[in-house]
Design an enzyme around this catalytic site. Sequence first.
Site, PDB file in Angstrom:
ATOM      1  N   LYS A 110       0.770  -1.479   0.077  1.00 18.84           N
ATOM      2  CA  LYS A 110       0.135   0.099   0.009  1.00 18.84           C
ATOM      3  C   LYS A 110       0.893   1.350   0.044  1.00 18.84           C
ATOM      4  O   LYS A 110       0.490   2.257  -0.373  1.00 18.84           O
ATOM      5  CB  LYS A 110      -1.046   0.045   1.364  1.00 18.84           C
ATOM      6  CG  LYS A 110      -2.016  -1.264   0.955  1.00 18.84           C
ATOM      7  CD  LYS A 110      -2.794  -1.097   1.928  1.00 18.84           C
ATOM      8  CE  LYS A 110      -4.136  -2.197   1.477  1.00 18.84           C
ATOM      9  NZ  LYS A 110      -3.670  -3.646   1.620  1.00 18.84           N
TER      10      LYS A 110
HETATM   11  C1  LIG Z   1      -4.125  -4.817   0.844  1.00 17.79           C
HETATM   12  C2  LIG Z   1      -3.475  -5.995   0.689  1.00 17.79           C
HETATM   13  C3  LIG Z   1      -3.763  -6.815  -0.063  1.00 17.79           C
HETATM   14  C4  LIG Z   1      -4.720  -6.776  -1.073  1.00 17.79           C
HETATM   15  O1  LIG Z   1      -5.150  -5.871  -2.190  1.00 17.79           O
HETATM   16  P1  LIG Z   1      -6.111  -5.573  -2.814  1.00 17.79           P
HETATM   17  O2  LIG Z   1      -6.105  -4.208  -3.632  1.00 17.79           O
HETATM   18  O3  LIG Z   1      -7.098  -4.895  -1.665  1.00 17.79           O
HETATM   19  O4  LIG Z   1      -6.907  -6.444  -3.529  1.00 17.79           O
HETATM   20  C5  LIG Z   1      -2.791  -8.089  -0.356  1.00 17.79           C
HETATM   21  N1  LIG Z   1      -1.841  -8.070   0.649  1.00 17.79           N
HETATM   22  C6  LIG Z   1      -1.332  -7.193   1.473  1.00 17.79           C
HETATM   23  C7  LIG Z   1      -0.216  -7.421   2.262  1.00 17.79           C
HETATM   24  C8  LIG Z   1      -2.149  -5.970   1.407  1.00 17.79           C
HETATM   25  O5  LIG Z   1      -1.901  -5.105   2.657  1.00 17.79           O
END
Ligand SMILES: *Cc1c(COP(=O)(O)O)cnc(C)c1O
Length: 497
Positions: A110
């Site tokens: 993120k």
């Molecule tokens: C948020 C997240 C995901 C999922 O991503 P999306 O965009 O919500 O599908 C997968 N792995 C980690 C470590 C995350 O923080």
Amino acid sequence: MDYQSTRDPSLRASSAEAVLNGLAPDGGLYTMASLRDIALDWRSVLELDTRGMATEILSALLPSFTKDEMRVLVEKAYEGKFETDELTPTVRVGGDTVLELFRGPTSAFKDVALSMLPRLMTAAREKCGVTDEILILTATSGDTGKAAMEGFCDVPGTKIIVFYPDGGVSAVQKAQMATQAGKNVCVCAVRGNFDDAQTGVKNVFSAVSSGKLLDGKGVRLSSANSINIGRLAPQVVYYFRAYANLVNEGGILPGDKVDFVVPTGNFGDILAGWFAKELGLPVGKLVCASNANNVLTEFLKTGRYDKNRPFYKTVSPSMDILVSSNLERLLYLLSQDAALVARLMGELSRDGVYQIPEELLEKLHGIFWQGFCDDEGTKNAIGMVWREYGYLCDTHTAVAWDVAQQYKAENPEHAPVVILSTASPYKFPAAVLEGLGHSAKGDEFDVMERLHNETGVPVPKNLTGLRERKVRHRDVIDREMMLDYVLEKASQKEWWK
Ligand SMILES: *Cc1c(COP(=O)(O)O)cnc(C)c1O
């Protein structure tokens, strides 16, 4: 006016307004009518460094910003924040390529988008002539909150309040948030679970807007979660980065297809992959990898979305989600039918279930493949990848790894495979250590150290010494108090001297 609601094409907005508002007024998501008309020469983008790619792609997707403006925003967003200049490096592991998205300031993928969003938001604020300070409210189950605070930390014109469930995040995640620095950040635990915190935030938004509680106070609320197009767009870039790396290493020729396997929760990461494909990048199949909460596996197979099912708390908690918000953008862009999307989303909120038309399902089958992996399979994959290839992956990446093997076994004609790696193994040290066949009892920080001693893989800088760092945030409140808490914070000029 390049953007519109997925539920009503007459609700239009510029890309700057879409970033600033987050959600369309009818509850739909902001989207372009189509991505096909966007002029982007994908071959020449492949020649650029990652920031150059980001400048081209983001100014194409968000035309309120000129290329020169975007270049400055990109530089500011990523300056000195990631472990490598290319931001998201690739590594060969066995016969596949792993795209490491976790080399940023909080060790979760993120960071890629949440480093960029605050820059886009403050620039959008200026473009739209808004002088109010922007107060970001976010509920988090762990990763988003920390990445959002790190992104908004000391960004002029913004403040951020993060709510997390008291006792509902890991010790590492709690320490990451409670020690957050910055004059404009605030973290508060809420007594209840994640849904309580999330519902509480939604209630604050609607109470503030219907009661005009902040009008004339010089503050307006906004959100940093992945329904905001400003969070989705920066994620398109790393698909180009990975593809260019494969070309540069001689694995493929420009024009050859590449398959991407994506550990999926809210469908933002994988949707960005489809955006890359629509922009011309030769993406083969996008493989949607889920954990035991496999609502998307079933949906992509059958066209039936059904959230009426047990909710499992898994070792890949960032994918524990039953309503994948960003799916709505895909349904609109593939069907070009806002009335259909409005009807389906209405059925979802009323009955928790909807079924898409057959021709739409056929389109999905042409783009996606799907699979899931439970906790046992996740831990097995971690152990296997470590023993066979000496590569340590986190639980979310392990889900993708396992599904990638399923995909290759069932599709022998597959293209070269890139597996997206979304977190550092040290963010989920207990499950990872168990995956290596060891007990992970005891304090999570000791477990982190044991994992390091066992593997020799370096602990990311932001996680070392976390236990000793000074705790700055200690507030704990009942969920009924969230509105009062926000209003009080909104009325304080300075949170920290
Ligand atoms: C948020 C997240 C995901 C999922 O991503 P999306 O965009 O919500 O599908 C997968 N792995 C980690 C470590 C995350 O923080």
